[in-house]
Write an enzyme that holds these catalytic residues in place. Structure first.
Site, PDB file in Angstrom:
ATOM      1  N   SER A  45     -17.179  -6.692  -2.937  1.00 39.05           N
ATOM      2  CA  SER A  45     -18.116  -7.059  -1.865  1.00 39.05           C
ATOM      3  C   SER A  45     -18.069  -6.201  -0.729  1.00 39.05           C
ATOM      4  O   SER A  45     -17.053  -5.887  -0.228  1.00 39.05           O
ATOM      5  CB  SER A  45     -17.548  -8.635  -1.447  1.00 39.05           C
ATOM      6  OG  SER A  45     -18.527  -8.893  -0.311  1.00 39.05           O
ATOM      7  N   ILE A  48     -16.008  -7.440   2.455  1.00 46.20           N
ATOM      8  CA  ILE A  48     -14.519  -7.631   2.454  1.00 46.20           C
ATOM      9  C   ILE A  48     -14.223  -6.228   2.669  1.00 46.20           C
ATOM     10  O   ILE A  48     -14.471  -5.183   1.823  1.00 46.20           O
ATOM     11  CB  ILE A  48     -14.056  -7.970   1.001  1.00 46.20           C
ATOM     12  CG1 ILE A  48     -14.644  -9.436   0.693  1.00 46.20           C
ATOM     13  CG2 ILE A  48     -12.585  -7.936   0.936  1.00 46.20           C
ATOM     14  CD1 ILE A  48     -14.108  -9.994  -0.621  1.00 46.20           C
ATOM     15  N   VAL A  53      -5.487   2.317   5.092  1.00 43.77           N
ATOM     16  CA  VAL A  53      -4.233   3.019   6.221  1.00 43.77           C
ATOM     17  C   VAL A  53      -3.967   4.229   5.350  1.00 43.77           C
ATOM     18  O   VAL A  53      -3.734   5.230   6.193  1.00 43.77           O
ATOM     19  CB  VAL A  53      -3.415   1.997   6.347  1.00 43.77           C
ATOM     20  CG1 VAL A  53      -2.021   2.814   7.095  1.00 43.77           C
ATOM     21  CG2 VAL A  53      -3.548   0.851   7.126  1.00 43.77           C
ATOM     22  N   LYS A  84      -1.348  19.231   4.037  1.00 45.65           N
ATOM     23  CA  LYS A  84       0.134  18.807   4.154  1.00 45.65           C
ATOM     24  C   LYS A  84       1.093  19.668   3.326  1.00 45.65           C
ATOM     25  O   LYS A  84       0.853  19.481   2.010  1.00 45.65           O
ATOM     26  CB  LYS A  84       0.133  17.531   3.822  1.00 45.65           C
ATOM     27  CG  LYS A  84       1.333  16.503   3.820  1.00 45.65           C
ATOM     28  CD  LYS A  84       1.172  15.144   3.151  1.00 45.65           C
ATOM     29  CE  LYS A  84       2.704  14.516   3.381  1.00 45.65           C
ATOM     30  NZ  LYS A  84       2.725  13.260   2.709  1.00 45.65           N
TER      31      LYS A  84
END
Length: 516
Positions: A45, A48, A53, A84
Site C-alpha cells: 500500500s 503505508i 533507516v 564504504k
C-alpha cells in the site's frame, strides 16, 4: 516436464509488503525464475510508509545487484550512494578510542601461521603497532581515501572489499524497476484479511481493500515488524534476546552534512547506546540506538540533536523494536524476510545482508506445494544459526567495552551492565579459545569471517594470552623488519590513492533527487 493433474510445482508467489525486503525479493526471484512458469505478485500500500533507516551495507550487496546486471556505478548514481570500506568505532573501548573494522585482510600469513600471531609477538617485544596499519582497507578508510580493489592483487596486503552507503528508499525504487521490468505484478492495496485453509492452516489467499482477493502457493512476508502473515495470521512466536541486546529504541534523523563524505560508517558510543552517522551524496543519515531502560526518549533526543551541528531535514523519528527472531522463519507456506523475520540492531549493517541470505535460501530450498517438512526444517535451522551467529558478533561489541564505570564514567549504568552480563555459550566458547590460543572458531552459516573477529578483538584490546610458539623461531630484528615492510607497502598505496570525495565526484554523479 509435462504438467499433469498431479503437478505439485509452485506456480504463484505472493510477496506481502514492498520496501527494501519486498522489492529485493521480487527482483531477485523474478530473475532466478525468469524462464519458469511462476507468477510473482507483490502487494503493498502506497499509504503505508516503510522504516527506511538502513543505509549501510556489507560487501555482499554488490554481488546481489551485480547478479541482476547492475554495476556499482549504476547503483551509486541511482541511490545517492557513497563507498564504504568499513565501520569506525569511536569511544567504544573507552572515551577517546577509535578503530576501524574494515572489509579486508590483515598482513600476510607466513609458513602456514596466521598473521596475528606474528603481530602478537611483535607486541610482546614492545612494538605495539595498531593492527589496522597492516590492513589496506582500514588504512584507506582512516585516511578518507578510496579506490576499487585490484582484480589481481599482488599479495594479501592488497586484498580488501567495499560496500555502499545508500538511500534505502531509492534502492527499493531501483529494485522495483528491475522487478517490474522482469514481469513482477504490483498491486497497490491494503490487506484486510488473511484467509487460511481449514484443513491444514496454510495461507490460501489475502483479501484487499479494493474488494479483490489474491491467491498464492507460496507467500513471502515482508510486512516489517508487524509480521502480518508470519505472526498475526500464523502465530509463529518470537524469541526475545533483549537480555543480551539491551537497545530497544532508535531515533533517526537526516541532516545536510558538511565536507567530503568519509568512506566508512561512523558509530559512536553514547551514555545508553550508540549513535550512527552515514554519509550519502545528498544528505547524511544519523541515529541514536538506545536502551529505554537506561534513558528516556527526551534525553536520547537531546544527545542526538546536540551532537549535530548542521541543519536537520526533519524532526527525529522514533522507532521501537524488540531484538530477537521469529521461532520459525518459514511456517507452513509462508517465509518471513527482513524485519518480519526478526531484528538485530544495525550496528554491523546486517539487516539488508540477512534479506540477501534469506532470498538465497529460498532459491536453494525452493519447495513444491507439498512443502516437505525436511525442506522447511533445513531452512529454519540455517536461518536460526545465521541469526544467532550475527547476534553473538554484535553482543561481543558490548561485552568487550572497557568504558569506566560509575561514578561519572557510566552515568546510566548501561556499559557496566553490558560488560558484566552473561553471554551465550556459543560466544563464550569463541572468546575463551581466542584468549587461550588466538584461535578463531568458525561455525556453519556465519556472516562474519576471521578478519572481522580480529578487528573487534584487537579494537577492544581483547588479546590472546599467548601466540603460536613457532613464531619464536624468527629473529626479533627480522620479524620487526618484515612487519615494518608490510606497513610501508600499505602506506605507499594509501598515499597514492585519491580522496573518496574525488572518486564520488568523478564516477557517482550526477547528484540524484533526494527521496521524499
Amino acid at each position: 516436464m509435462q504438467e499433469t493433474a498431479q503437478d505439485r510445482r509452485i506456480r504463484d508467489i505472493v510477496i506481502v509488503g514492498g520496501g527494501t525486503a519486498g522489492w529485493m525479493a521480487a527482483a531477485s526471484l523474478r530473475r532466478h525464475f525468469a524462464s519458469a512458469p511462476i507468477n510473482i505478485t507483490l502487494v503493498e500500500s502506497s499509504e503505508i510508509g516503510t522504516i527506511g533507516v538502513g543505509e549501510a551495507t556489507i560487501p555482499t550487496i554488490r554481488r546481489f545487484y551485480q547478479a541482476m546486471g547492475l554495476s556499482d556505478i549504476d547503483v551509486l548514481r541511482a541511490t545517492g550512494g557513497t563507498c564504504k570500506l568499513g565501520i569506525r568505532f569511536n569511544d567504544w573501548l573507552k572515551p577517546g578510542s577509535s578503530f576501524v573494522h574494515p572489509f579486508g585482510l590483515y598482513g600476510q600469513d607466513l609458513n602456514g601461521v596466521a598473521f596475528h600471531h606474528y603481530w602478537m609477538r611483535l607486541r610482546a617485544l614492545g612494538e605495539k603497532v595498531p593492527v589496522g596499519d597492516y590492513s589496506l582497507g582500514a588504512s584507506l578508510a582512516a585516511a578518507g581515501k578510496f579506490t576499487t580493489p585490484s582484480r589481481d592483487p599482488p599479495s594479501s596486503l592488497s586484498v580488501f572489499d567495499w560496500a555502499l552507503h545508500f538511500d534505502a528508499s531509492l534502492f527499493a525504487k531501483l529494485m522495483r524497476q528491475v522487478a517490474e521490468q522482469g514481469g513482477v505484478r504490483r498491486i497497490d492495496a491494503r490487506i484486510t484479511k488473511v484467509n487460511l485453509r481449514g484443513e491444514d492452516g496454510f495461507i490460501e489467499s489475502v483479501d484487499l481493500d479494493t474488494g479483490a482477493t489474491v491467491t498464492g502457493d507460496l507467500f513471502i512476508d515482508c510486512s516489517g515488524f508487524r509480521g502480518l502473515l508470519i505472526e498475526e495470521a500464523l502465530h509463529t512466536g518470537y524469541e526475545d534476546w533483549s537480555h543480551w541486546l539491551l537497545c530497544d529504541r532508535a531515533l533517526a534523523v537526516q541532516s545536510e552534512g558538511k565536507g567530503d563524505p568519509p568512506p566508512y560508517t561512523d558509530v559512536t558510543a553514547r551514555p545508553a547506546g550508540w549513535q550512527w552517522r552515514i554519509p550519502l551524496q545528498h544528505r547524511y543519515g544519523n541515529g541514536y540506538v538506545y536502551s529505554s531502560r537506561h534513558t528516556t526518549d527526551e534525553e536520547a533526543r537531546a544527545v542526538l540533536v546536540g551532537s549535530l551541528d548542521e541543519r536537520l531535514l526533519h524532526e527525529p523519528r522514533r522507532i521501537t523494536f524488540n531484538p530477537g527472531r521469529r521461532l520459525k522463519a518459514w511456517n507452513k507456506n509462508c517465509i518471513a524476510l527482513g524485519l518480519a523475520s526478526g531484528f538485530l540492531e544495525p550496528l554491523e549493517s546486517t539487516s539488508i545482508a540477512l534479506i540477501e541470505t534469506g532470498i538465497e535460501k529460498i532459491k536453494l530450498l525452493f519447495p513444491n506445494r507439498d512443502f516437505d517438512p525436511c525442506v522447511v526444517d533445513e531452512f529454519n535451522e540455517m536461518s536460526r544459526l545465521e541469526f544467532e551467529r550475527v547476534r553473538d558478533f554484535i553482543i561481543l561489541h558490548y561485552k568487550a567495552n572497557q568504558r569506566p564505570g560509575t561514578p561519572g564514567g557510566d552515568p546510566t549504568g548501561f556499559w557496566t551492565h553490558c560488560r558484566e552480563m552473561s553471554i551465550p555459550d556459543t560466544l563464550q566458547k569463541k572468546i575463551d579459545l581466542w584468549k587461550a590460543r588466538g584461535h578463531f572458531v568458525r561455525y556453519r552459516w556465519e556472516m562474519f569471517s576471521q578478519p572481522s573477529w580480529l578487528a573487534i578483538y584487537a579494537g577492544f584490546e581483547m588479546l590472546p594470552e599467548s601466540y603460536d610458539p613457532s613464531v619464536d623461531g624468527f629473529d626479533a630484528g627480522q620479524l620487526s623488519g618484515a612487519l615494518a615492510e608490510m606497513r610501508r607497502a600499505v602506506a605507499e598505496v594509501v598515499a597514492a590513492t585519491p580522496a573518496h570525495g574525488d572518486f564520488i565526484e568523478q564516477y557517482a554523479r550526477p547528484r540524484p533527487v533526494a527521496a521524499e
